[in-house]
Design a protein around this motif. Structure first.
Motif, mmCIF file in Angstrom:
data_model
loop_
_atom_site.group_PDB
_atom_site.id
_atom_site.type_symbol
_atom_site.label_atom_id
_atom_site.label_comp_id
_atom_site.label_asym_id
_atom_site.label_seq_id
_atom_site.Cartn_x
_atom_site.Cartn_y
_atom_site.Cartn_z
ATOM 1 N N VAL A 151 -8.489 -1.407 -13.347
ATOM 2 C CA VAL A 151 -8.929 -0.140 -14.190
ATOM 3 C C VAL A 151 -7.070 0.895 -14.207
ATOM 4 O O VAL A 151 -7.296 1.985 -14.956
ATOM 5 N N LEU A 152 -6.411 0.188 -13.937
ATOM 6 C CA LEU A 152 -5.301 0.350 -14.482
ATOM 7 C C LEU A 152 -5.081 0.950 -15.969
ATOM 8 O O LEU A 152 -4.093 1.838 -16.266
ATOM 9 N N SER A 153 -6.102 -0.003 -16.814
ATOM 10 C CA SER A 153 -5.369 0.094 -18.359
ATOM 11 C C SER A 153 -6.192 0.810 -19.307
ATOM 12 O O SER A 153 -6.339 0.752 -20.551
ATOM 13 N N PHE A 154 -6.757 1.706 -18.130
ATOM 14 C CA PHE A 154 -7.518 2.610 -19.202
ATOM 15 C C PHE A 154 -6.888 4.180 -19.249
ATOM 16 O O PHE A 154 -6.673 4.140 -17.711
ATOM 17 N N ARG A 170 1.719 6.148 -7.235
ATOM 18 C CA ARG A 170 0.280 6.426 -7.278
ATOM 19 C C ARG A 170 -0.306 7.360 -8.791
ATOM 20 O O ARG A 170 -0.942 6.834 -9.740
ATOM 21 N N PHE A 171 1.028 7.652 -9.341
ATOM 22 C CA PHE A 171 0.760 8.886 -10.880
ATOM 23 C C PHE A 171 1.623 8.204 -11.758
ATOM 24 O O PHE A 171 1.776 8.295 -12.757
ATOM 25 N N SER A 179 1.125 -4.110 -9.413
ATOM 26 C CA SER A 179 -0.191 -5.091 -9.450
ATOM 27 C C SER A 179 0.733 -6.761 -9.416
ATOM 28 O O SER A 179 -0.232 -7.718 -8.766
ATOM 29 N N LEU A 183 2.214 0.434 -11.182
ATOM 30 C CA LEU A 183 1.127 0.496 -10.826
ATOM 31 C C LEU A 183 0.541 -0.827 -11.353
ATOM 32 O O LEU A 183 0.621 -1.869 -10.372
ATOM 33 N N LYS A 214 1.794 5.267 -13.957
ATOM 34 C CA LYS A 214 0.700 3.578 -14.897
ATOM 35 C C LYS A 214 1.556 2.101 -14.501
ATOM 36 O O LYS A 214 1.260 0.951 -14.465
ATOM 37 N N GLU A 215 2.352 2.437 -14.881
ATOM 38 C CA GLU A 215 3.282 1.115 -15.455
ATOM 39 C C GLU A 215 3.496 0.695 -13.796
ATOM 40 O O GLU A 215 3.612 -0.114 -14.054
ATOM 41 N N VAL A 236 1.825 1.490 -3.516
ATOM 42 C CA VAL A 236 0.836 2.394 -4.555
ATOM 43 C C VAL A 236 0.417 3.981 -4.498
ATOM 44 O O VAL A 236 0.761 3.872 -4.678
ATOM 45 N N TYR A 237 0.488 4.047 -3.094
ATOM 46 C CA TYR A 237 0.431 5.138 -2.927
ATOM 47 C C TYR A 237 1.767 6.211 -3.777
ATOM 48 O O TYR A 237 1.952 7.202 -3.593
ATOM 49 N N MET A 257 0.643 -0.977 -0.599
ATOM 50 C CA MET A 257 -0.058 0.141 0.323
ATOM 51 C C MET A 257 0.688 1.632 -0.258
ATOM 52 O O MET A 257 0.556 2.939 -0.384
#
Lengths: 348, 86
Positions: B83-86, B30-31, B40, B36, B33-34, B26-27, B23
């Motif tokens: 969520v992340l792929s869009f 958080r900006f 995951s 994140l 995407k790759e 992730v924080y 967590m």
């Protein structure tokens, strides 16, 4: 003396009557049969049907299928899916200068030529369908700046897309070292923004272009008038500012001019209109839709796991499965992460 | 539930720490995407390994349990990825 036998017989008779009634009217309890799909199986020492391996596989396939539908919709109906946003240049400028001031750097002035170059760059990205600093035909960001007649000593560019508000855009740039060096770069005096909506790869998208510059000649520095003009709809006010500057005479120092600008902005407050702003409202907001789908599946499975933990404990059921509490903890982490932290925007 | 935690104290402690670290990361990213998506994938894979190793140590690993962890890991990854792929 209390008669236990009588009490037992009464209860027993009552239960017998209920069972008799159910046998006579099976349909009256049929509607409650679905409950068994949600509860663990005592006899088979297994989880609920909706939590066994086949069910989890079905959820995975469903999530994948929904994602694929979201990928295909833009091909058949461009612009239906998109990223809702409310980004304004006034806010972008405000947050950018806020970051600069926090880092001890002088605030930037909005420049019409840089904004026009940023607008051209955004339109070019939509027209040629690319998302990069350098266009497929090799056009550099500097070409857009020079084409607007802005001769610079230093220039820079930040790009962002799919953000929902101005603060998130600036925060994202600030968190990235390369963008941050532009954002709080002491080599820049001026900035231009463009916030443009359009359809890219079938999705309704908002592109944000930020261009920085230091003019070759100090006389090119943004004047009060030109900065006012950038807030196009407020042209009358801009003229007002310019005439106020003229009234102060040609010898008006830049410090005085700056005071006038900030004073005017204060007078207009948060309401002063921006040159360009984005209020994109696609039919379906992809960010909200994908978040909702993920959260719905995550919460549904978490509730089933919580039911499994509580029911199994109450009934003393021991199952031959993985650790339910561990699955539950991990899913709660997923829900919190998706709910609070994940941001959809991209920067380059 | 408490019996379950007492019985698997070490494993749960490791999982709890891993969740907190995840967590935090992730924080922190958080900006990005790759990053994140990478987090995951790695997080889901580690969870599958954690589950399989736990049951292996206790001699309770069956095919069904291994599939269960793989499927939960996949579910966790897909929830993030959607969520992340869009």
């Amino acid at each position: 003396m209390f008669d236990y036998t009588k009490d037992y017989n009464e209860n027993s008779n009552e239960n017998t009557n209920v069972v008799k009634y159910w046998r006579k009217h099976p349909k009256s309890i049929e509607k409650y049969q679905f409950v068994h799909y949600f509860l663990p199986k005592e006899d088979k020492k297994k989880r609920a049907d909706f939590l066994d391996n086949k069910a989890i596989l079905v959820y995975c396939v469903l999530i994948l299928a929904i994602s694929l539908v979201f990928r295909f919709i833009p091909k058949f109906a461009p612009g239906v899916l998109g990223y809702a946003s409310n980004i304004t240049i006034s806010d972008l400028l405000k947050y950018t200068n806020q970051k600069r001031e926090e880092n001890g750097v002088a605030p930037l002035k909005l420049n019409a030529k840089l904004s026009a170059a940023a607008e051209k760059k955004a339109q070019d990205m939509f027209k040629d369908g690319y998302w990069a600093h350098v266009a497929p035909d090799g056009t550099q960001p500097w070409d857009f700046i020079l084409s607007e007649g802005y001769e610079y000593i230093y220039a820079g560019e930040n790009l962002a897309k799919n953000f929902s508000n101005s603060k998130e855009v600036v925060e994202a740039w600030f968190k990235s070292p390369s963008h941050k060096s532009n954002l709080i770069g002491a080599n820049y005096d001026e900035v231009g923004f463009a916030v443009v909506n359009g359809v890219m790869d079938g999705y309704e998208t908002t592109l944000v272009v930020q261009m920085f510059g230091r003019p070759r000649q100090p006389s090119m520095l943004a004047t009060v008038g030109s900065e006012g003009e950038l807030f196009g709809e407020n042209k009358a006010s801009a003229e007002g500012i310019e005439s106020e500057a003229s009234r102060l005479g040609e010898s008006t120092s830049s410090q005085q001019q700056e005071n006038i600008v900030s004073e005017t902005k204060e007078n207009l407050g948060e309401e002063y209109p921006s040159f360009t702003q984005s209020n994109a409202e696609p039919v379906i907001d992809v960010t909200t839709a994908t978040k909702s789908i993920s959260l719905a599946f995550g919460i549904f499975v978490s509730i089933l796991l919580a039911l499994d933990i509580i029911y199994s404990r109450k009934r003393g059921i021991r199952k031959f499965t993985g650790l339910t509490l561990a699955h539950f903890m991990v899913l709660i982490m997923v829900i919190i992460s998706i709910w609070l932290v994940f941001k959809p925007g991209l920067i380059i | 539930m408490m019996d379950d935690i007492k019985e698997n104290r070490v494993e749960y402690f490791i999982l709890f720490v891993a969740i907190l670290v995840f967590m935090f990361l992730v924080y922190r990213f958080r900006f990005n995407k790759e990053m994140l998506i990478l987090l995951s994938g790695v997080g889901s894979a580690l969870y599958v390994i954690w589950g399989v190793v736990h049951h292996l140590i206790r001699g309770k690993l069956t095919k069904n349990i291994a599939y269960e962890y793989i499927l939960f890991g996949l579910l966790v990854f897909l929830l993030f990825f959607t969520v992340l792929s869009f």
